[in-house]
Scaffold this motif. Structure first.
Motif, PDB file in Angstrom:
ATOM      1  N   GLU A   1     -27.594  14.720 -24.327  1.00  0.00           N
ATOM      2  CA  GLU A   1     -28.487  15.497 -23.476  1.00  0.00           C
ATOM      3  C   GLU A   1     -28.178  16.981 -23.581  1.00  0.00           C
ATOM      4  O   GLU A   1     -27.030  17.403 -23.500  1.00  0.00           O
ATOM      5  CB  GLU A   1     -28.325  15.033 -22.029  1.00  0.00           C
ATOM      6  CG  GLU A   1     -29.253  15.704 -21.049  1.00  0.00           C
ATOM      7  CD  GLU A   1     -29.049  15.170 -19.647  1.00  0.00           C
ATOM      8  OE1 GLU A   1     -28.429  15.866 -18.834  1.00  0.00           O
ATOM      9  OE2 GLU A   1     -29.497  14.039 -19.380  1.00  0.00           O
ATOM     10  N   GLY A   2     -29.211  17.792 -23.772  1.00  0.00           N
ATOM     11  CA  GLY A   2     -29.036  19.232 -23.864  1.00  0.00           C
ATOM     12  C   GLY A   2     -29.146  19.914 -22.512  1.00  0.00           C
ATOM     13  O   GLY A   2     -29.172  19.267 -21.467  1.00  0.00           O
ATOM     14  N   SER A   3     -29.212  21.228 -22.538  1.00  0.00           N
ATOM     15  CA  SER A   3     -29.291  22.015 -21.305  1.00  0.00           C
ATOM     16  C   SER A   3     -30.721  21.990 -20.758  1.00  0.00           C
ATOM     17  O   SER A   3     -31.653  22.373 -21.458  1.00  0.00           O
ATOM     18  CB  SER A   3     -28.877  23.463 -21.582  1.00  0.00           C
ATOM     19  OG  SER A   3     -27.575  23.521 -22.118  1.00  0.00           O
ATOM     20  N   PRO A   4     -30.907  21.566 -19.521  1.00  0.00           N
ATOM     21  CA  PRO A   4     -32.255  21.514 -18.949  1.00  0.00           C
ATOM     22  C   PRO A   4     -32.762  22.909 -18.577  1.00  0.00           C
ATOM     23  O   PRO A   4     -31.983  23.838 -18.364  1.00  0.00           O
ATOM     24  CB  PRO A   4     -32.083  20.657 -17.688  1.00  0.00           C
ATOM     25  CG  PRO A   4     -30.710  20.068 -17.779  1.00  0.00           C
ATOM     26  CD  PRO A   4     -29.910  21.011 -18.609  1.00  0.00           C
TER      27      PRO A   4
ATOM     28  N   ALA B   1     -37.373  17.407 -24.822  1.00  0.00           N
ATOM     29  CA  ALA B   1     -37.198  18.558 -23.944  1.00  0.00           C
ATOM     30  C   ALA B   1     -36.981  18.097 -22.504  1.00  0.00           C
ATOM     31  O   ALA B   1     -37.663  17.200 -22.018  1.00  0.00           O
ATOM     32  CB  ALA B   1     -38.415  19.467 -24.022  1.00  0.00           C
ATOM     33  N   ILE B   2     -36.023  18.715 -21.841  1.00  0.00           N
ATOM     34  CA  ILE B   2     -35.703  18.365 -20.455  1.00  0.00           C
ATOM     35  C   ILE B   2     -36.071  19.545 -19.573  1.00  0.00           C
ATOM     36  O   ILE B   2     -35.495  20.626 -19.701  1.00  0.00           O
ATOM     37  CB  ILE B   2     -34.207  18.051 -20.297  1.00  0.00           C
ATOM     38  CG1 ILE B   2     -33.777  16.979 -21.300  1.00  0.00           C
ATOM     39  CG2 ILE B   2     -33.900  17.599 -18.877  1.00  0.00           C
ATOM     40  CD1 ILE B   2     -32.281  16.772 -21.352  1.00  0.00           C
ATOM     41  N   SER B   3     -37.040  19.368 -18.693  1.00  0.00           N
ATOM     42  CA  SER B   3     -37.454  20.471 -17.833  1.00  0.00           C
ATOM     43  C   SER B   3     -37.932  19.944 -16.491  1.00  0.00           C
ATOM     44  O   SER B   3     -38.437  18.823 -16.392  1.00  0.00           O
ATOM     45  CB  SER B   3     -38.565  21.291 -18.501  1.00  0.00           C
ATOM     46  OG  SER B   3     -39.705  20.488 -18.751  1.00  0.00           O
ATOM     47  N   TYR B   4     -37.763  20.779 -15.474  1.00  0.00           N
ATOM     48  CA  TYR B   4     -38.148  20.409 -14.116  1.00  0.00           C
ATOM     49  C   TYR B   4     -38.843  21.593 -13.450  1.00  0.00           C
ATOM     50  O   TYR B   4     -38.494  22.753 -13.703  1.00  0.00           O
ATOM     51  CB  TYR B   4     -36.918  20.009 -13.294  1.00  0.00           C
ATOM     52  CG  TYR B   4     -36.127  18.876 -13.905  1.00  0.00           C
ATOM     53  CD1 TYR B   4     -36.462  17.547 -13.651  1.00  0.00           C
ATOM     54  CD2 TYR B   4     -35.052  19.135 -14.754  1.00  0.00           C
ATOM     55  CE1 TYR B   4     -35.751  16.504 -14.227  1.00  0.00           C
ATOM     56  CE2 TYR B   4     -34.334  18.100 -15.333  1.00  0.00           C
ATOM     57  CZ  TYR B   4     -34.686  16.792 -15.067  1.00  0.00           C
ATOM     58  OH  TYR B   4     -33.979  15.766 -15.640  1.00  0.00           O
ATOM     59  N   VAL B   5     -39.817  21.292 -12.600  1.00  0.00           N
ATOM     60  CA  VAL B   5     -40.553  22.321 -11.864  1.00  0.00           C
ATOM     61  C   VAL B   5     -40.085  22.323 -10.418  1.00  0.00           C
ATOM     62  O   VAL B   5     -40.097  21.281  -9.756  1.00  0.00           O
ATOM     63  CB  VAL B   5     -42.073  22.075 -11.928  1.00  0.00           C
ATOM     64  CG1 VAL B   5     -42.814  23.096 -11.064  1.00  0.00           C
ATOM     65  CG2 VAL B   5     -42.569  22.140 -13.367  1.00  0.00           C
TER      66      VAL B   5
END
Length: 218
Positions: free
Chosen positions: A86-89, A178-182
């Motif tokens: 897992e990479g940096s979110p 891709a790891i992203s959160y709103v």
């Protein structure tokens, strides 16, 4: 007669020049077609040391204008997601919308905490646009998010500790990982909290029993 006409034209030109000098520089630059770097939100002024790029864009879905500010900590390492690693979110922190703000912590406190925990933060500032409310706001945010995951770099040519930012981590990370959160302004995130883990929550001897079955029955 010609002399009077010349004087009138000259006076008009001088008046135009003086008026232009009275205008704010940003207005002059905009008229000339140059890009103007937007100011960061006042609420995040104390985090200027973590701000590395600012850009203004418009989503491709509903056409809302938004300022995108890139925050990260140069003392931390941001990595690319790879298969099994897992990479940096990235956090999309959404501010100044036409919606009610929930939460008692300040934006500065929340964003600083996100940076301390190793998140890469893109602040989306909708500048209190009256149209920045659901459903248009939702479509706009998801479009900006899709642009970033697809490779749009709102930081221009800025370099980061592990490469150039593109997809929520760094160049080279596949977009489907891709790891992203709103996060709407006022919200925080509880991340990587295990729901259940045998070594943390299992009964005494669980791991040993699993290892025994694995070694003897398979």
């Amino acid at each position: 007669m010609k002399k009077q006409r010349f004087h009138r034209v000259l006076a008009a030109v001088l008046a135009s020049v003086m008026l232009a000098l009275c205008l704010p520089f940003s207005h002059v630059a905009f008229a000339a077609g140059e890009e103007v770097t937007p100011d960061a939100p006042e609420a995040l002024g104390a985090l200027s040391g973590f701000l590395h790029a600012s850009a203004q864009t418009t989503d491709n879905t509903v056409g809302l204008t938004v300022n995108v500010h890139t925050y990260y900590d140069t003392a931390k390492e941001y990595t690319v997601s790879k298969q099994g690693v897992e990479g940096s979110p990235i956090i999309f922190y959404v501010m100044n919308t036409n919606t009610e703000r929930i939460g008692t912590k300040s934006d500065e406190e929340i964003v600083r905490s996100l940076l301390d925990r190793g998140f890469f933060v893109l602040v989306l500032d909708y500048m209190k646009n009256e149209k920045a409310l659901s459903p248009d706001l939702d479509w706009s945010i998801q479009d900006i998010r899709a642009q970033v995951i697809g490779g749009q770099n709102f930081a221009g040519t800025k370099s980061y500790t592990a490469g150039t930012f593109t997809d929520g981590k760094m160049t080279g990370g596949p977009s489907d990982m891709a790891i992203s959160y709103v996060l709407p302004a006022g919200y925080d995130i509880a991340y990587r909290i295990p729901y259940f883990s045998y070594d943390l929550h299992g009964a005494a001897g669980s791991l040993e029993r699993i290892a025994e079955i694995w070694n003897n029955d398979f």
